[in-house]
Design a protein around this motif. Sequence first.
Motif, PDB file in Angstrom:
ATOM      1  N   HIS A 105       0.835  -1.212   0.000  1.00 29.47           N
ATOM      2  CA  HIS A 105       0.000   0.000   0.000  1.00 29.47           C
ATOM      3  C   HIS A 105       0.867   1.258   0.000  1.00 29.47           C
ATOM      4  O   HIS A 105       0.564   2.225  -0.698  1.00 29.47           O
ATOM      5  CB  HIS A 105      -0.944   0.014   1.205  1.00 29.47           C
ATOM      6  CG  HIS A 105      -2.143  -0.870   1.046  1.00 29.47           C
ATOM      7  ND1 HIS A 105      -3.156  -0.591   0.159  1.00 29.47           N
ATOM      8  CD2 HIS A 105      -2.500  -2.016   1.669  1.00 29.47           C
ATOM      9  CE1 HIS A 105      -4.084  -1.530   0.241  1.00 29.47           C
ATOM     10  NE2 HIS A 105      -3.701  -2.416   1.146  1.00 29.47           N
ATOM     11  N   GLN A 106       1.917   1.248   0.796  1.00 30.53           N
ATOM     12  CA  GLN A 106       2.823   2.401   0.827  1.00 30.53           C
ATOM     13  C   GLN A 106       3.551   2.566  -0.497  1.00 30.53           C
ATOM     14  O   GLN A 106       3.749   3.681  -0.968  1.00 30.53           O
ATOM     15  CB  GLN A 106       3.840   2.239   1.966  1.00 30.53           C
ATOM     16  CG  GLN A 106       3.284   2.504   3.325  1.00 30.53           C
ATOM     17  CD  GLN A 106       2.865   3.947   3.480  1.00 30.53           C
ATOM     18  OE1 GLN A 106       3.652   4.861   3.238  1.00 30.53           O
ATOM     19  NE2 GLN A 106       1.627   4.157   3.870  1.00 30.53           N
ATOM     20  N   GLY A 109       1.373   4.197  -2.991  1.00 27.31           N
ATOM     21  CA  GLY A 109       0.902   5.511  -2.562  1.00 27.31           C
ATOM     22  C   GLY A 109      -0.578   5.578  -2.225  1.00 27.31           C
ATOM     23  O   GLY A 109      -1.206   6.618  -2.396  1.00 27.31           O
ATOM     24  N   ASP A 110      -1.142   4.485  -1.744  1.00 30.74           N
ATOM     25  CA  ASP A 110      -2.551   4.491  -1.353  1.00 30.74           C
ATOM     26  C   ASP A 110      -2.775   5.410  -0.160  1.00 30.74           C
ATOM     27  O   ASP A 110      -1.912   5.515   0.719  1.00 30.74           O
ATOM     28  CB  ASP A 110      -3.002   3.076  -0.969  1.00 30.74           C
ATOM     29  CG  ASP A 110      -3.268   2.199  -2.166  1.00 30.74           C
ATOM     30  OD1 ASP A 110      -3.470   2.741  -3.272  1.00 30.74           O
ATOM     31  OD2 ASP A 110      -3.285   0.964  -2.002  1.00 30.74           O
ATOM     32  N   PRO A 111      -3.943   6.049  -0.100  1.00 26.73           N
ATOM     33  CA  PRO A 111      -4.263   6.868   1.077  1.00 26.73           C
ATOM     34  C   PRO A 111      -4.541   5.956   2.284  1.00 26.73           C
ATOM     35  O   PRO A 111      -4.857   4.769   2.126  1.00 26.73           O
ATOM     36  CB  PRO A 111      -5.528   7.622   0.661  1.00 26.73           C
ATOM     37  CG  PRO A 111      -6.124   6.816  -0.428  1.00 26.73           C
ATOM     38  CD  PRO A 111      -4.984   6.117  -1.113  1.00 26.73           C
ATOM     39  N   LEU A 112      -4.457   6.522   3.473  1.00 31.08           N
ATOM     40  CA  LEU A 112      -4.624   5.768   4.714  1.00 31.08           C
ATOM     41  C   LEU A 112      -5.956   5.017   4.767  1.00 31.08           C
ATOM     42  O   LEU A 112      -6.011   3.885   5.248  1.00 31.08           O
ATOM     43  CB  LEU A 112      -4.500   6.702   5.924  1.00 31.08           C
ATOM     44  CG  LEU A 112      -4.706   6.065   7.294  1.00 31.08           C
ATOM     45  CD1 LEU A 112      -3.637   5.007   7.559  1.00 31.08           C
ATOM     46  CD2 LEU A 112      -4.686   7.106   8.387  1.00 31.08           C
ATOM     47  N   LYS A 113      -7.013   5.605   4.243  1.00 33.03           N
ATOM     48  CA  LYS A 113      -8.320   4.949   4.333  1.00 33.03           C
ATOM     49  C   LYS A 113      -8.361   3.629   3.551  1.00 33.03           C
ATOM     50  O   LYS A 113      -9.182   2.774   3.839  1.00 33.03           O
ATOM     51  CB  LYS A 113      -9.436   5.878   3.874  1.00 33.03           C
ATOM     52  CG  LYS A 113      -9.441   6.191   2.403  1.00 33.03           C
ATOM     53  CD  LYS A 113     -10.592   7.121   2.053  1.00 33.03           C
ATOM     54  CE  LYS A 113     -10.610   7.372   0.561  1.00 33.03           C
ATOM     55  NZ  LYS A 113     -11.731   8.214   0.192  1.00 33.03           N
ATOM     56  N   ARG A 114      -7.451   3.433   2.600  1.00 32.15           N
ATOM     57  CA  ARG A 114      -7.413   2.184   1.824  1.00 32.15           C
ATOM     58  C   ARG A 114      -6.742   1.048   2.593  1.00 32.15           C
ATOM     59  O   ARG A 114      -6.979  -0.116   2.300  1.00 32.15           O
ATOM     60  CB  ARG A 114      -6.672   2.385   0.503  1.00 32.15           C
ATOM     61  CG  ARG A 114      -7.329   3.344  -0.415  1.00 32.15           C
ATOM     62  CD  ARG A 114      -7.891   2.788  -1.653  1.00 32.15           C
ATOM     63  NE  ARG A 114      -7.142   1.702  -2.224  1.00 32.15           N
ATOM     64  CZ  ARG A 114      -7.732   0.655  -2.788  1.00 32.15           C
ATOM     65  NH1 ARG A 114      -9.025   0.591  -2.826  1.00 32.15           N
ATOM     66  NH2 ARG A 114      -7.003  -0.295  -3.313  1.00 32.15           N
ATOM     67  N   TYR A 115      -5.884   1.382   3.550  1.00 29.24           N
ATOM     68  CA  TYR A 115      -5.188   0.314   4.274  1.00 29.24           C
ATOM     69  C   TYR A 115      -5.322   0.421   5.787  1.00 29.24           C
ATOM     70  O   TYR A 115      -4.634  -0.285   6.530  1.00 29.24           O
ATOM     71  CB  TYR A 115      -3.710   0.244   3.867  1.00 29.24           C
ATOM     72  CG  TYR A 115      -2.881   1.464   4.177  1.00 29.24           C
ATOM     73  CD1 TYR A 115      -2.215   1.591   5.377  1.00 29.24           C
ATOM     74  CD2 TYR A 115      -2.754   2.483   3.239  1.00 29.24           C
ATOM     75  CE1 TYR A 115      -1.440   2.695   5.657  1.00 29.24           C
ATOM     76  CE2 TYR A 115      -1.978   3.592   3.501  1.00 29.24           C
ATOM     77  CZ  TYR A 115      -1.324   3.696   4.704  1.00 29.24           C
ATOM     78  OH  TYR A 115      -0.569   4.796   4.971  1.00 29.24           O
TER      79      TYR A 115
END
Length: 167
Positions: A105-106, A109-115
């Motif tokens: 996820h990092q 570059g996924d946003p926090l709400k995705r992970y």
Amino acid sequence: MASPRTITIVALSVALGLFFVFMGTIKLTPRLSRDAYNEMKRAYKSYVRALPMLKKMGVSSILLRKSIGALEVVCGIVMTLVPGRPKDVANFLLLLLVLAVLFFHQLVGDPLKRYAHALVFGILLTCRLLIARQPEEQPPEKRILSVNGDEQPLIHEAAEKGKMKVS
């Protein structure tokens, strides 16, 4: 009656196990939720694109998704149903898996709400493992001190009972 520690371990094991069986099943088949399954397919394609090393090793997004899903299902079943040491092994494997997913996820570059769910369940897996690995609290043994041939309980044990013999 079961100790609070035992109840906590069992509750965490069952809840975490069922969660990972559910999430692994979503990665493997569209039967539970077609939208979630399609989202997983898209996400794993982006993970493989972000790590060209996987492509060079011959790991496709399908293989990665299905192997992670199968591992989640197997470890989830063990966490839910199998007693003893295998639970701790499954817990550890799932914790490593969650760390890998957080890395993916990092990486993309996924946003926090995705992970955020992976972060929360990683913390829960860590807590369950720490609680399970703590030694069971044993009741204190009666220790006796022999003074001049008379056997007497140690002073701190006598004080706990509210009786202290002073001579």
